[in-house]
Design a protein around this motif. Structure first.
Motif, short mmCIF file in Angstrom:
data_model
loop_
_atom_site.label_atom_id
_atom_site.label_comp_id
_atom_site.label_asym_id
_atom_site.label_seq_id
_atom_site.Cartn_x
_atom_site.Cartn_y
_atom_site.Cartn_z
N ILE A 267 20.74 -33.71 -42.88
CA ILE A 267 21.29 -34.74 -43.75
C ILE A 267 21.45 -36.03 -42.95
CG2 ILE A 267 23.31 -35.44 -45.09
CD1 ILE A 267 23.66 -32.47 -45.80
N ARG A 268 20.94 -37.13 -43.51
CA ARG A 268 20.97 -38.43 -42.84
C ARG A 268 22.00 -39.34 -43.51
NH1 ARG A 268 16.21 -36.49 -44.07
NH2 ARG A 268 16.24 -37.73 -45.93
N ILE A 269 22.92 -39.86 -42.70
CA ILE A 269 24.01 -40.70 -43.20
C ILE A 269 23.93 -42.07 -42.56
CG2 ILE A 269 26.52 -40.98 -43.34
CD1 ILE A 269 26.76 -37.93 -43.15
N LEU A 270 24.12 -43.10 -43.37
CA LEU A 270 24.26 -44.47 -42.87
C LEU A 270 25.71 -44.89 -43.05
CD1 LEU A 270 23.18 -47.17 -41.82
CD2 LEU A 270 22.55 -47.74 -44.18
N LEU A 271 26.37 -45.21 -41.94
CA LEU A 271 27.75 -45.70 -41.95
C LEU A 271 27.73 -47.21 -41.81
CD1 LEU A 271 29.40 -43.19 -39.46
CD2 LEU A 271 29.41 -43.07 -41.95
N VAL A 272 28.51 -47.90 -42.64
CA VAL A 272 28.55 -49.36 -42.60
C VAL A 272 30.00 -49.82 -42.54
CG1 VAL A 272 27.75 -51.48 -43.69
CG2 VAL A 272 26.51 -49.35 -44.12
N ASP A 273 30.37 -50.49 -41.44
CA ASP A 273 31.74 -50.99 -41.30
C ASP A 273 31.77 -52.03 -40.20
OD1 ASP A 273 34.61 -51.26 -40.81
OD2 ASP A 273 34.80 -49.43 -42.00
N ASP A 274 32.55 -53.08 -40.39
CA ASP A 274 32.67 -54.12 -39.37
C ASP A 274 33.76 -53.83 -38.35
OD1 ASP A 274 34.58 -54.53 -41.39
OD2 ASP A 274 34.77 -56.64 -40.89
N GLU A 275 34.53 -52.78 -38.54
CA GLU A 275 35.55 -52.37 -37.58
C GLU A 275 34.90 -51.37 -36.63
OE1 GLU A 275 39.31 -51.30 -39.27
OE2 GLU A 275 39.03 -52.74 -40.90
N LEU A 276 34.47 -51.84 -35.46
CA LEU A 276 33.64 -51.05 -34.57
C LEU A 276 34.31 -49.79 -34.05
CD1 LEU A 276 31.83 -53.87 -32.58
CD2 LEU A 276 31.12 -52.68 -34.67
N ASP A 277 35.60 -49.85 -33.74
CA ASP A 277 36.29 -48.64 -33.26
C ASP A 277 36.26 -47.54 -34.31
OD1 ASP A 277 36.86 -49.81 -30.81
OD2 ASP A 277 38.87 -50.45 -31.40
N PHE A 278 36.54 -47.91 -35.55
CA PHE A 278 36.52 -46.95 -36.65
C PHE A 278 35.09 -46.42 -36.85
CE2 PHE A 278 35.95 -46.02 -41.20
CZ PHE A 278 36.83 -44.97 -41.30
N LEU A 279 34.12 -47.33 -36.84
CA LEU A 279 32.73 -46.96 -37.04
C LEU A 279 32.26 -45.95 -36.00
CD1 LEU A 279 30.19 -47.68 -38.76
CD2 LEU A 279 29.67 -49.41 -37.04
N MET A 280 32.59 -46.20 -34.74
CA MET A 280 32.14 -45.31 -33.67
C MET A 280 32.86 -43.96 -33.70
SD MET A 280 29.66 -46.64 -32.18
CE MET A 280 29.12 -47.57 -33.60
N SER A 281 34.15 -43.96 -34.04
CA SER A 281 34.85 -42.67 -34.11
C SER A 281 34.34 -41.84 -35.28
CB SER A 281 36.36 -42.87 -34.19
OG SER A 281 36.72 -43.54 -35.37
N LEU A 282 34.04 -42.47 -36.40
CA LEU A 282 33.48 -41.76 -37.54
C LEU A 282 32.09 -41.24 -37.21
CD1 LEU A 282 34.07 -40.87 -40.42
CD2 LEU A 282 33.20 -43.07 -41.21
N LYS A 283 31.30 -42.06 -36.51
CA LYS A 283 29.96 -41.62 -36.10
C LYS A 283 30.04 -40.41 -35.18
CE LYS A 283 25.75 -42.93 -33.75
NZ LYS A 283 24.99 -43.95 -33.07
N MET A 284 30.97 -40.44 -34.22
CA MET A 284 31.11 -39.30 -33.31
C MET A 284 31.47 -38.03 -34.05
SD MET A 284 32.94 -41.02 -29.97
CE MET A 284 33.70 -39.47 -29.60
N GLU A 285 32.38 -38.14 -35.01
CA GLU A 285 32.83 -36.95 -35.75
C GLU A 285 31.73 -36.43 -36.67
OE1 GLU A 285 35.15 -33.84 -36.33
OE2 GLU A 285 35.61 -35.46 -34.93
N LEU A 286 31.14 -37.30 -37.47
CA LEU A 286 30.09 -36.87 -38.40
C LEU A 286 28.82 -36.47 -37.66
CD1 LEU A 286 30.53 -39.45 -41.29
CD2 LEU A 286 31.13 -37.02 -41.31
N GLY A 287 28.59 -37.08 -36.50
CA GLY A 287 27.40 -36.79 -35.71
C GLY A 287 27.36 -35.37 -35.18
N LYS A 288 28.48 -34.68 -35.24
CA LYS A 288 28.51 -33.28 -34.81
C LYS A 288 27.72 -32.39 -35.76
CE LYS A 288 33.05 -33.75 -32.68
NZ LYS A 288 34.48 -33.40 -32.79
N ARG A 289 27.56 -32.84 -36.99
CA ARG A 289 26.89 -32.01 -38.00
C ARG A 289 25.73 -32.70 -38.70
NH1 ARG A 289 31.29 -28.39 -41.15
NH2 ARG A 289 32.26 -27.55 -39.30
#
Length: 84
Positions: free
Chosen positions: A13-35
């Protein structure tokens, strides 16, 4: 009722995350990137450029309030240009 995704299919499954708050964006990417396969964009314009190059995302998760092309504008553009 929607189809259930088998655990072995989750990484496809391919997800595109879009957010201008970089800390939030990267933490969400790390968590979702596990799966899942995750790509990020820092605003709606960057997301739009990515979608123009590749429109094979299964899910787009976007912030509503961004200074450059907000989430609703991105949503409307996606619905018009990539309704699939």
């Amino acid at each position: 009722m929607g189809e259930l995704v088998k655990p072995e299919e989750m990484t496809a499954i391919r997800i595109l995350l879009v957010d201008d708050e970089l800390d939030f964006l990267m933490s969400l990417k790390m968590e979702l990137g596990k799966r899942y396969k995750v790509m990020t964009a820092e605003d709606g314009i960057e997301a739009r450029l990515m979608l123009e190059c590749r429109n094979d995302f299964d899910l787009i998760i976007s912030s509503q309030s961004m200074p450059v092309m907000n989430g609703m504008e991105l949503f409307e553009w996606v619905g018009k240009e990539h309704p699939q």
